[in-house]
Write an enzyme that holds these catalytic residues in place. Sequence first.
Site, short mmCIF file in Angstrom:
data_model
loop_
_atom_site.label_atom_id
_atom_site.label_comp_id
_atom_site.label_asym_id
_atom_site.label_seq_id
_atom_site.Cartn_x
_atom_site.Cartn_y
_atom_site.Cartn_z
N SER A 107 -39.18 -8.89 19.06
CA SER A 107 -39.31 -10.39 19.64
C SER A 107 -38.52 -10.65 21.04
O SER A 107 -37.34 -10.19 21.19
CB SER A 107 -39.01 -11.18 18.48
OG SER A 107 -39.09 -12.57 18.89
N GLY A 108 -39.15 -11.23 21.92
CA GLY A 108 -38.49 -11.43 23.22
C GLY A 108 -38.61 -10.24 24.08
O GLY A 108 -37.74 -10.66 25.11
N THR A 112 -45.88 -10.74 25.09
CA THR A 112 -47.18 -11.66 25.39
C THR A 112 -47.05 -11.97 26.78
O THR A 112 -48.26 -12.06 27.44
CB THR A 112 -46.61 -13.09 24.67
OG1 THR A 112 -46.38 -12.96 23.45
CG2 THR A 112 -47.63 -14.03 24.84
N ASN A 157 -36.53 -15.61 20.78
CA ASN A 157 -37.58 -15.90 22.11
C ASN A 157 -37.75 -17.41 21.80
O ASN A 157 -38.10 -17.94 20.89
CB ASN A 157 -38.62 -15.20 21.58
CG ASN A 157 -39.67 -15.23 22.91
OD1 ASN A 157 -39.40 -16.20 23.59
ND2 ASN A 157 -40.44 -14.35 22.70
N SER A 160 -41.76 -17.48 20.98
CA SER A 160 -42.00 -16.30 20.14
C SER A 160 -43.53 -16.27 19.66
O SER A 160 -43.76 -17.45 18.73
CB SER A 160 -41.04 -16.22 18.98
OG SER A 160 -41.18 -14.98 18.30
N GLY A 387 -43.07 -5.89 17.25
CA GLY A 387 -42.40 -4.48 17.30
C GLY A 387 -41.88 -4.13 15.97
O GLY A 387 -41.78 -5.21 15.23
N1 LIG Z 1 -42.21 -9.93 33.05
C1 LIG Z 1 -41.51 -11.01 32.90
N2 LIG Z 1 -40.98 -11.67 33.80
C2 LIG Z 1 -40.23 -12.86 33.87
N3 LIG Z 1 -39.90 -13.26 32.55
C3 LIG Z 1 -40.33 -12.51 31.41
C4 LIG Z 1 -41.17 -11.33 31.51
N4 LIG Z 1 -41.49 -11.04 30.44
C5 LIG Z 1 -40.90 -11.69 29.64
N5 LIG Z 1 -40.18 -12.76 29.97
C6 LIG Z 1 -39.35 -13.91 29.54
O1 LIG Z 1 -38.99 -13.43 28.44
C7 LIG Z 1 -39.66 -14.34 27.50
C8 LIG Z 1 -39.98 -13.86 26.21
O2 LIG Z 1 -41.29 -12.87 26.31
P1 LIG Z 1 -42.58 -12.92 25.49
O3 LIG Z 1 -42.75 -14.14 24.79
O4 LIG Z 1 -43.63 -12.37 26.17
O5 LIG Z 1 -41.86 -12.04 24.33
P2 LIG Z 1 -42.56 -11.30 23.27
O6 LIG Z 1 -42.12 -9.74 23.24
O7 LIG Z 1 -43.85 -11.72 23.19
O8 LIG Z 1 -41.80 -11.75 21.86
P3 LIG Z 1 -42.31 -12.27 20.52
O9 LIG Z 1 -42.49 -11.18 19.63
O10 LIG Z 1 -41.09 -13.00 19.93
O11 LIG Z 1 -43.50 -12.97 20.75
C9 LIG Z 1 -40.65 -15.25 28.00
O12 LIG Z 1 -40.73 -16.57 27.68
C10 LIG Z 1 -40.07 -15.17 29.61
O13 LIG Z 1 -39.23 -15.89 29.93
MG LIG Z 2 -44.93 -12.93 21.93
#
Ligand SMILES: Nc1ncnc2c1ncn2[C@@H]1O[C@H](COP(=O)(O)OP(=O)(O)OP(=O)(O)O)[C@@H](O)[C@H]1O
Ligand SMILES: [Mg+2]
Length: 1108
Positions: A107-108, A112, A157, A160, A387
């Site tokens: 997560s985070g 996404t 996150n 999330s 994950g």
């Molecule tokens: N490529 C990127 N560039 C800039 N910031 C990013 C990038 N990827 C992720 N982030 C930052 O990290 C935060 C968390 O990313 P994201 O929501 O994609 O996580 P996740 O893996 O989908 O988590 P979860 O499993 O909780 O959904 C985003 O809100 C963003 O602020």
């Molecule tokens: Mg996500």
Amino acid sequence: MEVKTSLLDNMIGVGDMVLLEPLSEDSFIENLRKRFDHNEIYTYIGSVVISMNPYRTLPIFTPDKVEEYRNRNFYELSPHIYALADEAYRSLRDQDKDQCILITGESGAGKTEASKLVMSYVAAVCGKGQEVNKVKEQLLQSNPVLEAFGNAKTVRNDNSSRFGKYMDIEFDFKGDPLGGVISNYLLEKSRVVKQPRGERNFHVFYQLLSGASEDTLKKLKLERDFSKYNYLSLDSAAVNGLDDAANFRTVRNAMQIVGFMEDEVQSVLELVAAVLKLGNIEFKPESRCNGIDESRVKDKNDLKEMCELLGIEQSVLERAFSYRTVEAKLEKVSTTLNVSQAYYARDALAKNLYSRLFSWLVARINESIKAQGKTRHKVMGVLDIYGFEIFEENSFEQFIINYCNEKLQQIFIELTLREEQEEYIREGIEWTNIEYFNNAIICDLIENNQNGIMAMLDEECLRPGTVTDETFLDKLNTICAEHQHFESRLSKNSKFLTDHSLPHNCFRIQHYAGKVLYRVEGFVDKNNDLLYRDLSQAMYKATHSLIKQLFPEGNPSKVNLKRPLTAGFQFRASVGTLMRNLQTKNPNYIRCIKPNDKKAAHIFTDSLVCHQVRYLGLMENVRVRRAGYAFRQTYEPCLERYKMLCKRTWPHWRGPAREGVEVLMADLQVPTEEFSYGRSKIFIRNPRTLFSLEERRRQCLQNLATLIQKIYRGWKCRTHFLLLKKSQVVVAAWYRRYAQQKKYQKIKSATTVVQSYTRGWKARTLLRELKYQKRCKEAVTTIAAYWHGTQARRELRRLKEEARRKHAVAVIWAYWQGLKVRREYRKFFRANAGKKIYNFTIQRILQKYFLSLRSTLPSMSPIDKNWPPRPYMFLDGVHSELRRIFHLWRCKKYRSQFTDEKKAVYEEKLEASEIFKDKKALYPSSVSQPFRGDYLEISKNPKYQKLNSSVEEKVLLADVVNKINRANGKGTARIFLLTKNGVLLADQKTGQVKASVPLPDLTSVSVSTQSDGFFALRLKEGSASAVKGDFLLSSEHLIEIITKIHRVGASAADREQLNIDISDEFLVQFKQDKVCVKFIQGAPKNGNSASCKRKNNRLLEVSVPTTA
Ligand SMILES: Nc1ncnc2c1ncn2[C@@H]1O[C@H](COP(=O)(O)OP(=O)(O)OP(=O)(O)O)[C@@H](O)[C@H]1O
Ligand SMILES: [Mg+2]
């Protein structure tokens, strides 16, 4: 010319972990850290992309970058998610291979975000057009809607995803998107009713309350205040950098773009509101006669509002919270619910309501975005799924999630190996068996239909009798005890009996990514996921169409006595479908890693990354990838890259690329076991070999660079030298010319100097000669002059002597003659000569006097007082007489120029002088002021029109005067008019006549001797005018007024002469009393005007400022 680049150029660390040498966990993490520190967030493991979350916006997702990576080979540029997206899209479009992009990570970690980047890249590079753009827009806009309902702030996150998402994007043969299908997995519905500390409920609740208009809120029977709702955690309701209100608008907009109708949006919002209301329903116990506590709804207001929102009959729902009907075959048994059961039922309903709403939303979006037409589509699947999770306390959810990840790992290994194998076969390379860990055994432990953990959990849930989490664990302990990846304290496997890290109510599974300890508490309940039938039936009875749809099992006509499918079973089935789906596709992996727990940029926590590297199985990835050949490259770029290492291939190889590479390898004496020749690619077994090639290339490039430098420098120096030489000739020629010019100039000027000196010398010599001659001439002349002078003086002396003698003789003779004559005529002279001389002298003097007087006469101005002084005393009388005559004459001359009016004016002035001269101090100052008479321009001024018309005769004088009030000595402004017949006093403002005095009634006028303007008009006693008494007035034009009155009086033959009384004290008759007006000299007050003061009843004192 296209510049060929390679991933190997300008690498920070190594861009592909497969090339990491030596390969160890430490070097792996060190490489990640090095790249992360240099903002290189992407690293490859072969075709797998590792993505580190930068937690900040990097400038690597611009449209320029999209263009840079568009249509480039995967290993051509530095690692990037766009390279993977491009590769996937191109092989889908060009090779007709369905693709899937599997994004995993904790997560985070940025899954996404990565999925959105992939989608936006594909949207940017695929075809364009109105229809295509609409589809793209709908696909992209499905994200905000799903994120609002399926994402929440967690401690890990702020956004999330609380559900797994798999999206198939479908393309036509040209590669234009046609539509898509979204599948969702296991929404974390427990969040609806309870959130861990520091976390929030799903975004949509906060967005609705913050962003909806007052009107909408009213319709939904909601209040804006979060604290009014039990289901909303308050401690972290506001999230930094998250604008719920703005996001609400975005979501509504996105729903509209995706194709939701207005009434559908309304229904969705009503359901969201209903969940919030549901959370506020509270229960109280009510004792029944049988001693059992039955639950009752405490405050029915929320229940009522919720029922109104959803169109449910309140009593039905209320009953469903108090009773539970159990149906078995033909029997129906109703039992009461106690308070905690009622709360359980309420929360179960809320969770079900929300999760079904979410599934409905996904289905509704799918309906909008589904591809039209029946032709076969190419498909790109994007999987954004949770994950591997290893928490301190792991429960049913983690078990399910980790199972999913096991399956993904399995498919990864399978597909990677299969791909590897396919490539070897394609390239005609002998397949050597690869050693790797196959996690199929763990998958089997979990999903085996007979004795898998999930099957046993289902069995336990369905079994009659008492079922608890402990009975489930007992079952596991007996059945799985022998499994090498299952660990439990109470299992027969004695080695864990003393393992205190393994509590009694837990079991542990050795997943491919590490050991995870699961607490069995809640497994049975969560797997059952029960919703009491009374509740689903109550929901089905709702008039709200959406609610009815969401609870089809509530339909009494379709009562299904079978137990509903367990959550585990459903999940296993959907994972199975997913896996089958993925297996048909070409996989592309994105492994997301979270660099720190602080959601902060620039921080790289080794332990955290190490943990993720382990459970993502990345080392395993690298090993599998390196098991055969670590590196492969098609012959053309390989030859292009290394051709400088062999003289035969450098600079040009004319034959086929493969032969060139063979010559190259032979020449470089690379051991044959280190590489193999495929059909189109060369395969290199060890990264070491590649790096040694790279090192040699680097060396060679250096040597080449030196050679190029050498030749270039030689060329440059020679060119420079030739240029210098050529320039030198030009410079020399120019210099010589210049030097000659200079020399010539010098000689020329020297010659001129010599010439001038010679000429000068000659001239001086001549001058000297001439001067000498001149001096000689002068000397001769001087000598001659002196000589002539001497001669002349002698002659002069002689002549003077002679003349003196002659004169002496003449004088003596004259004296002698005179003496003789005087002696003779003395007697005649005395009788006549004296008188004659006297007369003559007098005449001469008079003549001179008159002539001088003519020239010194004064000017013709009558006031010119000048007169020349008399020259002789005896002319005194004549002189003054002449002055008088002259003055009279010039006065006459002056007068003769007068017009009649001017004459009249002067007559008046003359009369004024006669009256006042030397009598009143004011007079001198009036002399120079012309008498204007009509100061008010009474005939022209419209203000006085009425007054003017009331006067018949010609107005001789019109002015504003002050009428002195006897009572206080103050003045009142009055208009003073003088006509031939009398005097008129009128109000200054209105023009109304205040007093009219015919001239015959005026006996005298009194004024002071001083410089004031006071005057009294004294009236004849007994006359009609005298009734009100005399007038004491003051005016700035006193002299003129009195003179004019006097003149008018004098011109009337029948009237007595008007007396002008000039004295510093006079009496004025005011009605009955006589008042004495006394003028004294005083210090100046109120400027320079006289002031009148009442001293007593009989005395008015006028203080006249002393004039300097
Ligand atoms: N490529 C990127 N560039 C800039 N910031 C990013 C990038 N990827 C992720 N982030 C930052 O990290 C935060 C968390 O990313 P994201 O929501 O994609 O996580 P996740 O893996 O989908 O988590 P979860 O499993 O909780 O959904 C985003 O809100 C963003 O602020
Ligand atoms: Mg996500």
